[in-house]
Scaffold this motif. Sequence first.
Motif, mmCIF file in Angstrom:
data_model
loop_
_atom_site.group_PDB
_atom_site.id
_atom_site.type_symbol
_atom_site.label_atom_id
_atom_site.label_comp_id
_atom_site.label_asym_id
_atom_site.label_seq_id
_atom_site.Cartn_x
_atom_site.Cartn_y
_atom_site.Cartn_z
ATOM 1 N N TYR A 1 0.748 -1.265 0.039
ATOM 2 C CA TYR A 1 -0.096 0.104 0.190
ATOM 3 C C TYR A 1 1.021 1.259 0.015
ATOM 4 N N ILE B 1 -3.043 -4.341 -5.935
ATOM 5 C CA ILE B 1 -4.201 -3.529 -5.140
ATOM 6 C C ILE B 1 -5.378 -3.435 -6.031
ATOM 7 N N ALA C 1 -7.591 1.300 -1.341
ATOM 8 C CA ALA C 1 -6.552 1.902 -1.842
ATOM 9 C C ALA C 1 -6.633 3.673 -1.818
#
Length: 298
Positions: free
Chosen positions: A210, A268, A275
């Motif tokens: 992340y 992601i 996100a």
Amino acid sequence: LTEVWPVISAICCCVKGLCSGSSGTFTWLRTAVSQSRCATLAVESHDMIWDSPLFGRLTADRMAVSGEYTAEIYARGGAPKERLVVTGQPSLDRLVEYRRGAARLPGKAAGADDSLLLVVITQPPDVALTEETRRDMLAGAFLAAAQIPRLRVVVKPHPRESLSDLKLTVALAGGAPEAVLSKRAELYSLLAACDVVLTAFSTVGVEALYLGRPVICYKPYDGPAVLPYVDSRAVLCAKSPEEVAARVEEVADGAVLASLAEGRREYIARHECAADGGGTRRVVSLLLAMMKEPGGEG
């Protein structure tokens, strides 16, 4: 709206706090939908879902999941698709703040602008991670430090870890016990400040993705990994201490940074809807929508 917003804001704080403090795969939330019935929402707390028949049974009225990947796994296992809602994990929302401009740790590059910080994320030995595997992973980190003078290695202990046992393992792996950080070291600041992360399969690896950090996973076996991110293009894998050192060298040289960044974006997009930092907002919106349903029926 001025009267309602403080209530919604408070709900958001409660949801984020509950999900952040959860140690299980799901956080269970209940909301009153009528005088006689409460509706239940299961919120995915950690990225611990993989393609397995274990996942498919749904006892909650709704399940808020991290991404399309989890929704597909549960639907394949028999969960009704209409009860699966992709929201992202509220516990990961605060990572966005670090990603948008977290400062480097003061003193990290003291006297050397090109210094590198490798953070090793440990896990207590158990069925999935033997003491030997953990020691070899650490040995790879300290071998990399011996080969790359500008590399500093620190070890972030797991909350359930015995510090004395870990320091002994670090010493056996060729490192100094002083490399082991306090359990109170703030994880996200540490991840934001580092240049590369080494772990076996900790969910902290997903949090590092992340934050846009290169991740190396120590996987000395063939076959599927414990968690799906380990087998994705978002990380580098190593089977031996020597391979760990080689992978760190590749990161230090910058040769793999572009391909890892592309892999992170792919992972992601499919696995981690939050996100954008909107996981909490979407979970609260779902809770409010459930309260408006007649009788709270799912």
